[in-house]
Structure formats: structure tokens, C-alpha cells
Design a protein around this motif. Sequence first.
Motif, PDB file in Angstrom:
ATOM      1  N   VAL A 216       0.743  -1.267  -0.030  1.00 41.37           N
ATOM      2  CA  VAL A 216       0.035  -0.037   0.069  1.00 41.37           C
ATOM      3  C   VAL A 216       0.849   1.346  -0.072  1.00 41.37           C
ATOM      4  O   VAL A 216       2.008   1.039   0.316  1.00 41.37           O
ATOM      5  CB  VAL A 216      -0.799   0.045   1.444  1.00 41.37           C
ATOM      6  CG1 VAL A 216      -1.684  -1.289   1.190  1.00 41.37           C
ATOM      7  CG2 VAL A 216      -0.231   0.160   2.348  1.00 41.37           C
ATOM      8  N   THR A 217       0.315   2.337  -0.375  1.00 42.20           N
ATOM      9  CA  THR A 217       1.123   3.549  -0.525  1.00 42.20           C
ATOM     10  C   THR A 217       0.360   4.396   0.341  1.00 42.20           C
ATOM     11  O   THR A 217      -0.531   4.213   0.838  1.00 42.20           O
ATOM     12  CB  THR A 217       1.078   4.191  -1.820  1.00 42.20           C
ATOM     13  OG1 THR A 217      -0.329   4.668  -2.065  1.00 42.20           O
ATOM     14  CG2 THR A 217       1.424   3.212  -2.984  1.00 42.20           C
ATOM     15  N   LYS A 218       1.272   5.543   0.521  1.00 45.80           N
ATOM     16  CA  LYS A 218       0.768   6.554   1.814  1.00 45.80           C
ATOM     17  C   LYS A 218      -0.571   7.280   1.208  1.00 45.80           C
ATOM     18  O   LYS A 218      -1.431   7.355   2.324  1.00 45.80           O
ATOM     19  CB  LYS A 218       1.835   7.711   2.000  1.00 45.80           C
ATOM     20  CG  LYS A 218       3.141   7.283   2.655  1.00 45.80           C
ATOM     21  CD  LYS A 218       4.065   8.409   2.930  1.00 45.80           C
ATOM     22  CE  LYS A 218       5.254   7.985   3.875  1.00 45.80           C
ATOM     23  NZ  LYS A 218       6.014   9.052   3.970  1.00 45.80           N
ATOM     24  N   ILE A 221      -3.172   4.774   2.178  1.00 46.37           N
ATOM     25  CA  ILE A 221      -3.415   4.933   3.602  1.00 46.37           C
ATOM     26  C   ILE A 221      -4.259   6.008   3.974  1.00 46.37           C
ATOM     27  O   ILE A 221      -5.246   5.705   4.623  1.00 46.37           O
ATOM     28  CB  ILE A 221      -2.066   4.901   4.527  1.00 46.37           C
ATOM     29  CG1 ILE A 221      -1.357   3.417   4.199  1.00 46.37           C
ATOM     30  CG2 ILE A 221      -2.452   4.897   5.581  1.00 46.37           C
ATOM     31  CD1 ILE A 221      -0.064   3.435   4.807  1.00 46.37           C
ATOM     32  N   ALA A 222      -4.053   7.187   3.384  1.00 48.41           N
ATOM     33  CA  ALA A 222      -4.925   8.308   3.370  1.00 48.41           C
ATOM     34  C   ALA A 222      -6.347   8.330   2.935  1.00 48.41           C
ATOM     35  O   ALA A 222      -7.164   8.868   3.472  1.00 48.41           O
ATOM     36  CB  ALA A 222      -4.186   9.650   2.821  1.00 48.41           C
ATOM     37  N   GLN A 257      -0.484  10.604 -11.570  1.00 45.62           N
ATOM     38  CA  GLN A 257      -1.400  10.222 -10.314  1.00 45.62           C
ATOM     39  C   GLN A 257      -0.705   9.279  -9.316  1.00 45.62           C
ATOM     40  O   GLN A 257       0.276   8.658  -9.713  1.00 45.62           O
ATOM     41  CB  GLN A 257      -2.596   9.277 -11.075  1.00 45.62           C
ATOM     42  CG  GLN A 257      -3.716   9.201 -10.051  1.00 45.62           C
ATOM     43  CD  GLN A 257      -4.949   8.404 -10.647  1.00 45.62           C
ATOM     44  OE1 GLN A 257      -4.677   7.421 -11.583  1.00 45.62           O
ATOM     45  NE2 GLN A 257      -6.021   8.389 -10.174  1.00 45.62           N
ATOM     46  N   LEU A 258      -1.160   9.612  -8.268  1.00 42.91           N
ATOM     47  CA  LEU A 258      -0.442   8.751  -7.209  1.00 42.91           C
ATOM     48  C   LEU A 258      -1.240   7.628  -7.010  1.00 42.91           C
ATOM     49  O   LEU A 258      -2.353   7.493  -6.581  1.00 42.91           O
ATOM     50  CB  LEU A 258      -0.570   9.529  -5.819  1.00 42.91           C
ATOM     51  CG  LEU A 258      -0.082  10.914  -5.640  1.00 42.91           C
ATOM     52  CD1 LEU A 258      -0.132  11.612  -4.238  1.00 42.91           C
ATOM     53  CD2 LEU A 258       1.610  10.670  -5.966  1.00 42.91           C
ATOM     54  N   PRO A 259      -0.695   6.360  -7.346  1.00 41.80           N
ATOM     55  CA  PRO A 259      -1.205   5.231  -6.966  1.00 41.80           C
ATOM     56  C   PRO A 259      -1.467   4.661  -5.604  1.00 41.80           C
ATOM     57  O   PRO A 259      -0.923   5.229  -4.854  1.00 41.80           O
ATOM     58  CB  PRO A 259      -0.278   3.886  -7.547  1.00 41.80           C
ATOM     59  CG  PRO A 259       0.912   4.523  -7.230  1.00 41.80           C
ATOM     60  CD  PRO A 259       0.788   5.936  -7.568  1.00 41.80           C
ATOM     61  N   PHE A 260      -2.642   4.052  -5.202  1.00 42.34           N
ATOM     62  CA  PHE A 260      -2.981   3.676  -3.848  1.00 42.34           C
ATOM     63  C   PHE A 260      -2.344   2.202  -3.425  1.00 42.34           C
ATOM     64  O   PHE A 260      -2.014   1.842  -2.383  1.00 42.34           O
ATOM     65  CB  PHE A 260      -4.475   3.505  -3.496  1.00 42.34           C
ATOM     66  CG  PHE A 260      -4.987   4.891  -3.608  1.00 42.34           C
ATOM     67  CD1 PHE A 260      -4.391   5.891  -3.977  1.00 42.34           C
ATOM     68  CD2 PHE A 260      -6.501   4.900  -3.498  1.00 42.34           C
ATOM     69  CE1 PHE A 260      -5.115   7.215  -3.849  1.00 42.34           C
ATOM     70  CE2 PHE A 260      -7.225   6.081  -3.535  1.00 42.34           C
ATOM     71  CZ  PHE A 260      -6.240   7.415  -3.680  1.00 42.34           C
ATOM     72  N   ALA A 420      -2.066  13.351   1.720  1.00 38.59           N
ATOM     73  CA  ALA A 420      -1.094  12.563   1.098  1.00 38.59           C
ATOM     74  C   ALA A 420      -1.357  12.185  -0.618  1.00 38.59           C
ATOM     75  O   ALA A 420      -0.455  11.600  -0.918  1.00 38.59           O
ATOM     76  CB  ALA A 420      -0.846  11.164   1.964  1.00 38.59           C
ATOM     77  N   ASP A 421      -2.767  12.284  -0.829  1.00 39.16           N
ATOM     78  CA  ASP A 421      -3.248  12.022  -2.099  1.00 39.16           C
ATOM     79  C   ASP A 421      -2.887  13.022  -3.105  1.00 39.16           C
ATOM     80  O   ASP A 421      -3.510  13.163  -4.298  1.00 39.16           O
ATOM     81  CB  ASP A 421      -4.193  11.148  -2.157  1.00 39.16           C
ATOM     82  CG  ASP A 421      -5.346  12.332  -1.603  1.00 39.16           C
ATOM     83  OD1 ASP A 421      -4.964  12.936  -0.927  1.00 39.16           O
ATOM     84  OD2 ASP A 421      -6.523  11.839  -1.753  1.00 39.16           O
ATOM     85  N   PHE A 422      -2.169  14.094  -2.748  1.00 41.31           N
ATOM     86  CA  PHE A 422      -2.200  15.491  -3.358  1.00 41.31           C
ATOM     87  C   PHE A 422      -0.513  15.165  -4.251  1.00 41.31           C
ATOM     88  O   PHE A 422       0.281  14.993  -3.608  1.00 41.31           O
ATOM     89  CB  PHE A 422      -2.105  16.736  -2.687  1.00 41.31           C
ATOM     90  CG  PHE A 422      -2.018  17.833  -3.783  1.00 41.31           C
ATOM     91  CD1 PHE A 422      -2.916  18.352  -4.547  1.00 41.31           C
ATOM     92  CD2 PHE A 422      -0.659  18.507  -3.401  1.00 41.31           C
ATOM     93  CE1 PHE A 422      -2.627  19.545  -5.016  1.00 41.31           C
ATOM     94  CE2 PHE A 422      -0.622  19.752  -3.911  1.00 41.31           C
ATOM     95  CZ  PHE A 422      -1.618  20.185  -4.951  1.00 41.31           C
ATOM     96  N   ALA A 423      -0.610  15.424  -5.526  1.00 41.32           N
ATOM     97  CA  ALA A 423       0.787  15.111  -6.326  1.00 41.32           C
ATOM     98  C   ALA A 423       1.070  16.490  -7.087  1.00 41.32           C
ATOM     99  O   ALA A 423       0.170  16.911  -7.443  1.00 41.32           O
ATOM    100  CB  ALA A 423       0.618  13.859  -7.205  1.00 41.32           C
ATOM    101  N   THR A 424       2.253  16.852  -6.992  1.00 41.10           N
ATOM    102  CA  THR A 424       2.737  17.674  -7.923  1.00 41.10           C
ATOM    103  C   THR A 424       4.253  17.434  -8.397  1.00 41.10           C
ATOM    104  O   THR A 424       4.640  16.482  -7.899  1.00 41.10           O
ATOM    105  CB  THR A 424       2.916  19.296  -6.755  1.00 41.10           C
ATOM    106  OG1 THR A 424       3.647  19.152  -5.945  1.00 41.10           O
ATOM    107  CG2 THR A 424       1.600  19.641  -6.530  1.00 41.10           C
TER     108      THR A 424
END
Length: 970
Positions: A216-218, A221-222, A257-260, A420-424
Amino acid sequence: MASGDATVASEDATTDRPGGPRSTVTANPPGGSPSARGRFARWLSGWRVTIRIARRDARRYKWRSALIVVMVGLPVLLLTAGITLMATSDVSLAESVPRVMGSAQARIGSGGSLRTIQSADGQNLGSKANSDGSPGGIAALAVPGFAPDSSWTTSKVRKLTGGRVIQTLDSWMRVTLGDRRPRMPVLGIDARDPLARGMTELVSGRWASTPSEIVVTKAGIANGLPQNGTLTTTGPEGKTRLLTVVGIATGQTAFGQLPFLVALPDLVTGLSVMDGFTPAFLVGRTDPVTWADVRAMNDYGLLVQSRAVFLNPPPATELDPQIAQRIGSNQRGNDLVLLIAAVGLFIETTLLAGPAFAVSAARQRRSLALAASNGAEARQLRRYVLGQAVVLGVVSAAVAVFAGVLLTLAGLTWWKAGHADFATGPFEVSWPRVVGVFISAVVASVVAALLPAKGMARLDIVSVLAGRSGDRKVRRGLPAIGVVVMVISGLAIFWGVASGSKGGIGLREYLVVGGSVGLVLGCLMVIPALLAVVGRLGTHLALPLRLAARDTARQRGRSTPAVAAIMAAVAVLTALSIAEASYDRKRESTYQPQGPMGAGIIMLLGEDANEQGVRSVTKRFAPQLVMEPVGQVVDTAANPKIRSKVSWVTPVPRTCTEAEVWARLNPDGGVGSTSCESLVSAESGVQVGSLSSLAAVLPLSMPQRVVLQRGGALITDATLVRDGRVSYIAGTGTGTGDQSGSTTTAKITQRTSLPAVVVNPQMLRANSRGFFSAWILPETATRLGWPVRITSLDVSSPTGTISPEEERAVADRLGDEYTLTVERGYQNESRLILLILFSVAGLLVLIASLISTALSLAESQNDMATLAAVGATRHTRRGVAGAQALVVAACGCLLGVAIGMVPGIASTWPLTVKAITAGGQTDIVTGHTAPVIVVPWLPLLGLVLLIPLLAAGLAWIAVRHHPQMTRRLA
């Protein structure tokens, strides 16, 4: 203060006068004349002293200096923060290398069965055209040893590239969290391989080594995923699978995109809920994948993202002409946006800082008059005022630039810590653009001080020393020139937008920008005359408003920039709001609802869709919802699980005979091709639903209801109706609907004629589940024995609208073969943006109004003391201050709305009537030639009324209780 200023200014004048102590320069540099060197030395010496005086005054009068710093620095801070945020969000090709391909030399994916054309970043731009111009494309080359149409595998890619290859893919998986089954993004890759470094990084635990393990990713988890233990997932067939969580990681997909979740590709392939996804391949080898290698792989139907190409993109000469043209157009668009931002910053900074410099110069009139009486020249007086602009402009711009960068960094850090699911992308400062903003701000400060400096150079020494002040009369020619400039600018704007464009950014677009700037500059020339008119009209108002109007008209050097600053901000807001409101109205008018407002539909996809399962889920988690089944008459050859009297049903158009229809459906029937071929379809196109479901999407008349209840049909195709009835034939057999094969066992067993009513096809089809020719009730289908498959469930709420909570409760618990959509009408996605724009514009209006009022009050302390001395109460003095802010803000807002109407209305033409196609041609997109013009009067009226009243209220509160009394000379 006066004596000190006069002494230093006199010293400056002595320094610069011919024959002064520093004017005897005898050095004669090579290539220069003594007179030229002497003039430059005097100029440099004079500016050196001027800067020193400005630094001293900035330290001495801290509040005045702070005010100018705020006025100059506020736009710079906002623009610097925006530039930094955009630079951080805009991930360049070089910055995207880790997330796209990790440590590999290239990421390769399939682009189809034809030879492809791609951009440097790997986007598919189509296939290579045939040399003879025929439609289609050139077939892709075959890899030696593999069939031409075989799928791409690691071995096939390894054969072509000669490197080590691993598979990766971005997909979605459905997981079980309590009684919810949400879909979550997953990165499929063997993260133990060194090629994956950069795409994902391990935080704790270990990587998955078997298909029964997952990481799992951060971000996951969020969003509710467990940090350890087990995780239940569900595959496409609805089978659950228990996975062990073995680690925590971070990562990004190729799309940013941030994978979960991170899992092995085999696991993702088996559990993916995406249809038709194609895997990609990471290639690791010693040699880089060059642009020539990329073009060669394109001939095999591949799309390639190369590390070497990302780090060093090919020049435009090596690109396909179509790609080069697109890149050039995008670059010109970016240049235009930067040009608009730079011009806007320059104008707004100049207008905001203008009042502060005007008042600062006005408060030093006596000192400068004394200096002039002692022999100071006009250029030295101008230099004295401009020196303050240089010093304060540099300081304020530097402080604002660094504050904007630091605030953006702090804001992004704080936001990422809580999301934690915000990506830049990586934090980046575009220093060339920031430096450009800095230079523009300094130049704008000097320009803002030019008018006060010229006024100081034309001081009437006798009047100033006698205590008389006030602006000169308005030049009659200046307003006329301003009106001419505004008219020409307005015509340029309308010509630019009405004549369209031929692709990219050209002369017309720059004319629109130049015309908008010309409107502001022309209005700036007209404002002094308008303020003079306001002063004359104010004689009929109440005392506070009369004094405020008179003071605004008298002190035009201070009032004009303040009104212009407000006008510019409101004009931009008015233009944007009209453009957005008009475009939004056009989109709303063309919006086609997919069902009754507030109701929903659950699509049952596939033959294994379980209607009872959907009903049980809905009854458990949203029992108040009501469901009505809607089906379709189908062919049992494609739906073998359906049992009915007949296997197929098809209509008979009124212009065709039964034999002609049978010949079309059964080519071996002996009749052959007929003229009815275009009217006959293998699908019956008959929808089956209850009267309540149909009434929800179509207002039924009483005759239409009677026809349905008596076993008739509503028909959308008038060619099917003859004398108020529609004919159908039905029969048994398999494969009747297959036009490519013969059906010797099929035969007609039923002929039916139903009463029919023709309805508006557009209205019924727009609020339904596709295109069909008829609608009947379930009782009619049962009586006729027609095969019906339930394709959807209409969902409604007793309250009239399904709430978002009810929608999420059902959607998260349905399987992948079900989709729930709720019709909520047209949604204005730009409402939040407009709210932000109105808030920013309102803040600028408020700040400009209050600062102009504060400067006016500071300059009119003697007047306030005089009013108090003759008996004016605190209420009167506060009324004068509030009226001052009200007059300035109201004038600026009204002018801004009037000026903003021109570019706002002009912009509705390209937005609501014309659109640029890929070929650069202009098309009509609304079906009429008149643009849709919508003016958001209510928000603009609120801005024009509420903000001036708020500014007046704050100014009313800010007046001190007792004015400072000063000694007056008789």
C-alpha cells in the motif's frame, strides 16, 4: 523636515550646477570627449546623491514607505506565487523521467497495427499516411520470429530492442473496506527490479514477491487502506481474493497520479477492473534509445518514451511538421499569456502605487519649493521624486518576490502534509520569469512616480510657499484623445475576435490584447475630466459627499491612479465574468440530460448481471430508493439464457413488404437485396418499461397513456407507422440477426400489428438509454412472448432527488458489472473560479479605496482640524472619510464595469458562435450566427454596491476621535 530636505536638495543642486565642486572633471578617457565625460559624471553624481536622499527619507518616514512597499509588492507577490505554483505543477519532460520509466532507458507501449507518428513525449498523433493518399495507413512492420498480429510481450520487445525488459501497467482494482467496495488506482510492476527505482520507493516493510502479496502507498493509507494485515480485493467475476500487505511505499504513475497500491503485474492483470488496458514495457540497456531509434520503433506500431529524448528533445527540424506546428502554437500561446500577465502587472502596479507617490510628493512641495528658490533645477526636482520610486520599487519588488516564493513553498509543504494523495512536480522557481516580474515592478514604480515628478518640476514657488495647493485644470485635448483611443481599441477588439483565427497565436490575438490595454490607457486619459464632472455634480449632495467629491476633483493627481486601479481590476473581472457566463449559458443550452432530474439509472452490463443482487444491495444501504426495471427486446441467439416463444423480433417499415424485410434479415431466403435495405435493422429497437419509467422521461398525454395501456407502442421512427399502427414479424431459429451467415432453420412464426403513436424522437432519445424505435409496457411484451433482457434499473427517491450520500452508498457496494449514474443537470464547473476572481477583485477594490482614503486623510489633516475648530462633530468628520472612500470606489467600479463590457461582449463571439477546428477553419458551433451574451448583473451589482459601502464603513471607523490641532498663520 522642511529645512533638512531643502538643505540636501540644495546640496544636490549645487553638486549638479556647472561650476560646482564636483563639476570640474578634467579626466579625458580614451575615445571620449571631456564634455561628454563631464556630463556623465554630473549625471551619475546627481543620481548618487538622489539615491542617498531617498534611502534617508525611506528610513525617516517608515509608514509612508511601508504603504508604497505594500502597493508595489502586493501584485508582485501574487504573480510570483502564481508563477512558482505553475512552474511546480508543470512537470517538464526531464522531471517526468523517474515516474514514467524509473531507471530504464525507455518505456514502450503498443500504438496499434499501423506505423505511428508520435511526439517527443510519446503521444500518439496518428498513423503514417499512404504515399498515394488513399485512406487508412501503412501496416506496421513485423518483428522477425513473431506473427505480424501477435500481442506484444516481454520477449517480443526484447527481440526488437536488444535490452532487458520488464512489464508495467497502470490500472484500477476494487477493494473491500468494511461494507464498501471502492475502486482504487494500482501500479503493476515488480518493484524489486532496479528498473522500477524512481517510479516507486519503499518506505517500510518489503516489496511484494508473490501474487498473494501487495504493497500500500501513503496515498492509499490516507484513503482508508490498512497499513498491515490483509486486504480483500474483488476481480471482474466478483470472486474475492485475500492479499497480504507486506509494505508501505510512495510512487506515481506515468500520468502523474498517485497509486494507492503497488503489486506484481500478474496480480493486477487478474484483478483489474479496466477493460482493454494495454501493458507497457521498461527497457534497460547500456545504449540510450535515441530519437532515430524511436522513429524506427514507430514503424513497428510502438509508442516510445525515451530517457535520452526526454532529457534532450530533438530540434523542430527533426520532428514531423504536424508536431512542430503544434509545439510552436503552444509556445506562442504561452508567450501571449506571459505578455498579458506582464502588461497587467505593469498597469496594476503603476496605478496602485501612483496615489502613494503623488501624496508623498505633495507633502514635500514646500521643501522642494524652498530648494527651487535656492537655485535647484527642474531636472533635480524630478530626480528627487524618481529616486524614491527607484529605492522603494527595488526594495518592495525584492521583498515581494522572495515572499511569494517562500509562501508558495510553505503552502505546498503544509498542504502535502495533510493530503497524502496530492501530487505535484518537484518545487521549482522559474527565475527568468520571476526576474522579469521584478524588473516590471521596478519600472512600474518609476512610471507611477513620473507624473508627480513632472508636477514637482513645474512648481509654482510663490503659491506653494503661500500655502495654496490643488491640481491644475484638465487639459481639454487629453479627454478627447482618450475617447479616440478607447474607440479605436474597442474596434480592434471586435475585429480581432469576429474575424477568427487560422490556428495558433497571430496578429488578431495580439490586437485583442493591445486593444484591451488601449481601453485602459484611454480611460486613464478620460478619468481626470470625469472626476472634475463628479466634483461639479457633488455640489448638490449632502455635506460629507459634497466635500468628498470636491476633494476628489481637486486632488486629481492622487485620485486618478486610485480610480484607475479600481477600474482596471473591475474591468478584467467584468470581461471574464461575461465571457464565462455566456459560455456557460451556451453549454447549458446544449446540455442533454440522460434521465429525469434527481433520478438515477443502474446499468446492468453483461449477461451475468444479477438484478436481484443489485436490489438487495440497494434495499440494504438505501432502502428508501424505488427501482423500476427497463429492458429491451433482444435476439436469443446473442442471449441464450433467455427463454421465450420467439427467438427474434423486427419491425416492418410501411414502405417495405414482409418479403423484403425477410430477405434483408435472411440473405438465403431467395429474394435478395431490396430497396428497403437502409430501413431494416437486425435489432428490434424496442424498449420495455413501466408507465412510470416512461412518464419520468417524457410528459405523456392522456391518448398516449391509453395507447400504451391497451397494448400499443410509442414510436420514434415515423417510417414504421401506417394508418396508426406498427407491424412486427417474429420467429424462431438461431443466427437470424447475423447478416454475414445463412440461417436455414429460421422461420416466421408471429405477425403482430400494434396501435402506435409517434412521439418526438429527440425528446425521448435524449432522456433514455440510447436510440430505439419503440417503447412498450412489460405486460405487452409478456402477452406477445417477446424475449426481453433487463438492461437497467431506474432509481428514484421519494424526496424527488437522490442525495450524494445515497449515491455513494450504493455505488461503492455494486460490482464492476454495474454502474450507477444520477442526473443532476448541468453543472457549472467554473463557479469556484469566478468566486475566487470576484473575491480577489473585491479585495483590490477595497485596498485601493482604503489607501486612497488614508492618503487623502493624511493630506487633509489641516482641513479636518479646521472643521473641528469651527464645530464639526466626530460624526461629520467620519462621514467625510467614508464619503471619500465611497466616491473613489464607486467611480472606479462603475468605470470598470463599463470598460469591461467591451472585451467581455466581444469574447462571446469566439466562445459561443465560432470554434477553431484542427485544420484552422472556423465553424459555427451553436447553429446560429448571433452570439450568446449573458451579463451576470447580480454579482457585478453586488461588487459595485457592496465593496464601496464596505470601504466607506471601514474608513468611517478608522477616523481618530480628536484631530491633531495645529497652529495656523493669520
